[in-house]
Design a protein around this motif. Structure first.
Motif, mmCIF file in Angstrom:
data_model
loop_
_atom_site.group_PDB
_atom_site.id
_atom_site.type_symbol
_atom_site.label_atom_id
_atom_site.label_comp_id
_atom_site.label_asym_id
_atom_site.label_seq_id
_atom_site.Cartn_x
_atom_site.Cartn_y
_atom_site.Cartn_z
ATOM 1 N N TYR A 1 3.161 2.831 3.077
ATOM 2 C CA TYR A 1 3.371 1.735 3.849
ATOM 3 C C TYR A 1 4.925 0.784 3.350
ATOM 4 N N GLY B 1 5.610 2.420 -2.817
ATOM 5 C CA GLY B 1 4.480 1.273 -2.793
ATOM 6 C C GLY B 1 5.279 0.497 -3.370
ATOM 7 N N TYR C 1 0.902 -1.452 -0.164
ATOM 8 C CA TYR C 1 0.125 -0.292 0.067
ATOM 9 C C TYR C 1 0.848 1.359 0.083
ATOM 10 N N THR D 1 0.506 -6.059 -0.463
ATOM 11 C CA THR D 1 -0.322 -6.983 -1.624
ATOM 12 C C THR D 1 -0.156 -8.086 -2.948
#
Length: 171
Positions: free
Chosen positions: A15, A64, A12, A87
């Motif tokens: 993050y 990211g 994310y 992710t």
């Protein structure tokens, strides 16, 4: 044992540092130091003009994304993939693709081969840091992490200390 490669993990946005910290903590808790060797959030120096003043600030090269140097197996894949904020791996479907040597060089990360002139059982002296001038005997060598483990005396006890190749010299 298979070879360690660099992989890219999608996170994310914002993050990246939390993911790095979480993976580092999991490596420590699950004792995966020999399988997940390094976690990086690549940064670059950028010149910024603010209020008429120039200054250099560090910005994320790839917001990211986090780079991970690891040996890909079911355990390491599971640990990284199930870290909060991740992710997935970059690659087709769910199959991670390792970065090539050329891609890593363009990022400024080279795979340097270090020749060492010591082995387990050799006497060494620490050349820098808090333990400078301490003499000890090498207990183990981790070539992947470029570290040796030696015993030092702390509070009257022999305590293992992991230290980089560059910080020790053979006696």
């Amino acid at each position: 044992m298979s070879e360690a490669n660099w992989y890219v993990v999608h996170t994310y946005s914002g993050y990246e540092n939390k993911v790095k910290a979480n993976i580092d903590k999991t490596i420590e808790n699950r004792h995966l130091e020999n399988q997940i060797l390094e976690v990086r959030v690549p940064l670059e120096d950028v010149e910024e003009n603010k209020d008429g003043k120039r200054r250099i600030v560090q910005k994320k090269m790839f917001p990211g994304y986090v780079l991970i140097h690891m040996i890909m197996n079911d355990d390491t894949w599971y640990v990284v993939r199930n870290t909060r904020g991740v992710t997935g791996f970059v690659g087709p479907g769910s199959k991670p693709v390792a970065l090539s040597e050329a891609e890593m060089e363009r990022l400024g990360i080279q795979n340097v081969v270090v020749q060492i002139d010591f082995e387990v059982g050799d006497s060494v002296v620490i050349t820098s840091g808090a333990w400078k001038d301490t003499e000890s005997v090498i207990q183990s060598i981790n070539e992947a992490k470029r570290t040796v483990t030696i015993n030092v005396e702390m509070m009257g006890r022999e305590t293992p200390l992991e230290i980089g190749f560059a910080e020790v010299k053979k006696l």
